[in-house]
Design an enzyme around this catalytic site. Structure first.
Site, PDB file in Angstrom:
ATOM      1  CD  GLU A 144     -20.435  -3.783  -4.834  1.00 34.86           C
ATOM      2  OE1 GLU A 144     -19.715  -4.643  -4.704  1.00 34.86           O
ATOM      3  OE2 GLU A 144     -20.127  -2.730  -4.086  1.00 34.86           O
ATOM      4  CG  HIS A 156     -16.449   9.008   1.123  1.00 34.38           C
ATOM      5  ND1 HIS A 156     -17.762   8.896   1.441  1.00 34.38           N
ATOM      6  CD2 HIS A 156     -15.962   8.037   1.497  1.00 34.38           C
ATOM      7  CE1 HIS A 156     -18.098   7.677   1.719  1.00 34.38           C
ATOM      8  NE2 HIS A 156     -16.879   6.922   1.729  1.00 34.38           N
ATOM      9  CG  LEU A 164      -0.850   5.388  -4.696  1.00 38.65           C
ATOM     10  CD1 LEU A 164       0.304   6.395  -5.143  1.00 38.65           C
ATOM     11  CD2 LEU A 164      -1.473   5.045  -6.171  1.00 38.65           C
ATOM     12  N   GLY A 212     -22.314   4.883  12.173  1.00 41.23           N
ATOM     13  CA  GLY A 212     -22.110   3.886  12.871  1.00 41.23           C
ATOM     14  C   GLY A 212     -20.557   3.961  13.490  1.00 41.23           C
ATOM     15  NE  ARG A 238      -2.329  -1.339   3.599  1.00 40.81           N
ATOM     16  CZ  ARG A 238      -2.469  -1.003   4.680  1.00 40.81           C
ATOM     17  NH1 ARG A 238      -3.852  -0.498   4.978  1.00 40.81           N
ATOM     18  NH2 ARG A 238      -2.146  -1.361   5.629  1.00 40.81           N
TER      19      ARG A 238
END
Length: 771
Positions: free
Chosen positions: A623, A712, A19, A450, A17
């Site tokens: 999805e 986000h 990046l 949550g 990870r």
């Protein structure tokens, strides 16, 4: 024989990870753009080297992105939305991240915020984000209007091609196709048809192809996965003229389709004026023979024979049985590849030393799939490595026969399941009356989804516990203290319904999978979800059951700290299914039902422990839809039933919540209503409440919490901005049925911005109540 191997894309985040961590350091101001670019360059070189070392005939260039490949194309094609009002003295990378993350404005204390109360909402909020077809990867949605202009505006792709060539690689460049790029976008002007932009977009693609041709690139992969969808006639008709124009440039185009059968678009795809066609042999094996027959002999046929979406070792014998007849039909000419980009798989199995050897022998991650391509190529050419093939056969046979996979007691429970197990005792109006009497909440009740910030202290304690450096009792005490901290902060803010904050949870799926039979976990099996956000999907290899309660003790502890309602927080069966790598030896519907029964057990235990509100998150239910509408009904029938089975074992006064985010739900509203959750919370802030319109038109019968705060993005919306969104919501949903909440969980945010945003949220609800 003329057999070539290639891939459509490779995991960009790095083996460890790299990046992700470089991005987050850059966003915190700790490293410069130049340092971040250097990390990207190192990763690209490393990944190209792996492809070359595996014997691939081409390395793929253009699959790398600092945030998202669709965002790359927004810059490449010069269509950054005008609403951002970019200062073009800004670097392209800073503009790129502003589109992805929104504009941060800072006060003197260093806290990011939105315009002051009463000011218009900033037009610099981030681009909408939604799922890439039926994956858990999120892309940034292009915005189109009659004023949209295109130009060849970014040198990044041609620079990366030059990088690869300087390293001695034979390059295949990769692009998202013009029709797919337009399809993935969104009209921002009522009545406008984005397909009308195609005529001005195609010359920009032609100019780009010409640049690549001048660089010496012989093959350009152009991805048009929308050929696997039910396309309107105008979009289907646009393909031939578009590719006739692009073909005039004189570079070889490999048109790539994936994720779905071509069906009525099969003959169209085969006759397009391109040099080659890639098809998904995993999702559409029944079409391979037809494609081989229809595709003219002078064109390259690329077969996606390795599963790019799952992690099981390929049955090479079965793959060879498929490939040999196709090779004969194509006169000994064939290209081999994974079905789609390997972006959707973890990097490598090499560091997974903690897995049982039998379990590890069943798996192949991205790097191992490169080796599988080489084995297939050699075997077809008559040069197969007998030892490697034998090892592969052993791994495949072991999984099929293993006693780890099948649990008779699980099968027995499924057989004994009552036909009414998916029904609540009473209708929603009766349940609503009982719940309102029980909880006595104000109008516009406030809550969160949550999770609360996963601080460095929480992560350090969990890491120490996993390494065996922190005793179980000490870890439990640390988490109980973190839960108390989250509860006290929520009470101080004045939220009406609280959550325990999920300090003890690493991930909303992994946490549950770790406590269920039939799952295995990796150490570094990370997959990119969006930007720097990575997930480590569990692997469902066998029958699923719950050995013991998973959340009850933590939730009961949290409830003991407050008189306000405390929501129990669970992940739903379809989301656990979708966000895991799933066994492929039985229907997904059967695996979903096994998970649903495990969650049902947990729901009933929470109710028995006195928890009156239980949230079962299902952000992935949309999805999971098949890409073809003709298959939707079958999927939705078993998916919604799985949710109801998980949720329906409780009494009428127990309030069941669910949460969904970052997807278009309006086309499945009847099925969402059929889930019969008492309260649903959804993401709506990035779309400025547009997603809520369909719920209003449908007259959604139950209670709903449209998100008023985009978690986000680091920006903090003002009270006035949230009030404006709630007023829009009140115009389409009865105010008595409205909740007030963020779009999603707050795990990735910091406490400072979280408290500031939630304080505004609470104040917005009070203003809506007239207080």
């Amino acid at each position: 024989m003329n057999i070539h191997t290639h891939i459509l894309g490779f995991p960009r985040i790095g083996a460890e990870r790299e990046l992700k961590f470089a991005l987050e350091r850059h966003w915190r101001g700790e490293v410069s753009e130049a340092a971040l670019e250097a990390t990207g360059k190192q990763l690209r070189a490393r990944h190209w080297a792996l492809q070359k070392e595996a014997g691939l005939d081409y390395v793929t260039v253009g699959d790398f992105a600092f945030y998202d490949q669709v965002a790359n194309h927004i810059q490449l094609l010069g269509c950054e939305p005008a609403r951002f009002g970019f200062d073009h003295q800004q670097s392209p990378l800073s503009r790129y991240f502003q589109m992805a993350r929104g504009e941060e404005q800072h006060d003197h204390a260093g806290c990011s915020h939105a315009p002051a109360d009463g000011a218009p909402a900033s037009s610099h909020y981030a681009l909408e984000m939604t799922k890439w077809f039926d994956t858990n990867y999120h892309y940034l949605v292009p915005e189109f209007s009659p004023q949209t202009q295109f130009s060849l505006a970014c040198e990044r792709l041609v620079d990366e091609v030059a990088e690869a060539q300087a390293l001695g690689h034979q390059v295949k460049a990769a692009l998202i196709g013009p029709l797919t790029f337009l399809w993935l976008g969104k009209e921002k002007t009522a009545g406008f048809d984005r397909l009308t932009l195609l005529d001005q977009l195609l010359p920009v693609y032609s100019a780009l192809l010409d640049r690549l041709k001048q660089q010496g690139v012989h093959w350009v992969q152009i991805d048009e996965p929308i050929l696997g969808l039910d396309l309107p006639g105008a979009w289907r008709s646009a393909f031939e003229s578009s590719y006739w124009q692009l073909n005039q440039v004189g570079v070889n185009i490999l048109l790539a389709t994936y994720f779905s059968p071509l069906e009525e678009n099969l003959s169209l795809a085969c006759r397009l004026p391109v040099a080659g066609l890639h098809v998904d042999g995993i999702r559409a094996p029944h079409e391979l023979s037809g494609v081989a027959d229809w595709l003219p002999a002078h064109k390259v046929l690329s077969i996606g024979i390795i599963d790019g979406r799952n992690i099981w070792r390929t049955d090479l014998d079965a793959a060879l049985d498929v490939l040999r007849p196709l090779l004969d039909k194509r006169g000994g000419k064939l290209w081999l590849a994974p079905s789609c980009s390997l972006l959707h798989t973890p990097f490598t199995l090499a560091p997974e030393t903690g897995l049982a050897p039998e379990l590890k022998s069943w798996l192949a991650f991205a790097t191992e799939k490169l080796a599988e391509l080489a084995l297939l190529k050699d075997a077809l050419a008559g040069n197969g490595d007998s030892t490697a093939l034998a090892v592969s056969r052993l791994g495949v046979a072991s999984r099929r026969a293993s006693v780890r996979v099948h649990r008779p007691q699980v099968a027995q429970r499924l057989q004994q399941l009552s036909p009414t197990a998916d029904r609540r005792d009473s209708s929603f109006p009766l349940r609503q009356a009982l719940q309102r009497t029980r909880f006595q909440l104000p109008d516009f009740p406030t809550t969160t989804i949550g999770s609360f910030p996963q601080t460095s202290t929480i992560r350090a304690a969990r890491a120490s516990f996993k390494r065996g450096e922190l005793a179980a009792a000490d870890y439990e005490q640390a988490m109980r203290e973190e839960i108390a901290h989250a509860v006290s902060r929520q009470q101080a803010l004045g939220l009406d319904v609280l959550v325990h904050g999920e300090a003890e949870r690493n991930d909303m799926v992994e946490y549950f999978g770790e406590q269920l039979d039939g799952f295995l976990f990796t150490r570094l099996g990370w997959v990119q979800s969006y930007g720097s956000r990575c997930v480590k999907p569990p692997v469902i290899y066998g029958d699923v059951q719950r050995p013991a309660a998973m959340t009850v003790a933590w939730t009961v502890h949290a409830q003991s700290l407050t008189d306000k309602p405390m929501k129990g927080m669970l992940t739903g069966p379809i989301t656990i299914l979708q966000w895991s790598f799933v066994r492929d030896d039985q229907p997904r519907s059967r695996t979903a039902l096994q998970i649903a029964l495990a969650i049902r057990d947990e729901v009933q235990d929470l109710e028995a422990a006195g928890i009156g509100m239980i949230q079962i998150d299902e952000p992935a239910i949309r999805e999971g839809l098949p890409l073809r509408r003709g298959q939707w009904d079958g999927y939705l029938e078993w998916a919604t039933r799985a949710f109801r089975i998980a949720a329906s074992g409780v009494g009428d006064s127990t309030q069941i919540h669910t949460h969904m985010c970052y997807a278009e739900f309006n086309d499945i509203l009847p099925q969402i209503a059929a889930m019969d959750a008492d309260v649903i919370t959804i993401e709506t802030s990035r779309s400025d409440m547009e997603l809520l319109t369909g719920f209003g038109q449908f007259q959604y019968p139950n209670e709903i919490g449209p998100g008023v705060y985009d978690i986000h993005s680091p920006r903090i919306p003002s009270t006035g901005e949230m009030v404006r969104l709630l007023q829009k919501a009140s115009a389409v949903i009865p105010p008595a049925n409205l909740w007030v909440n963020p779009d999603c969980g707050l795990k990735t945010r910091g406490w400072k911005e979280t408290e500031a945003a939630l304080a505004n949220l609470v104040q917005a609800a009070r203003q809506m109540r007239g207080g």
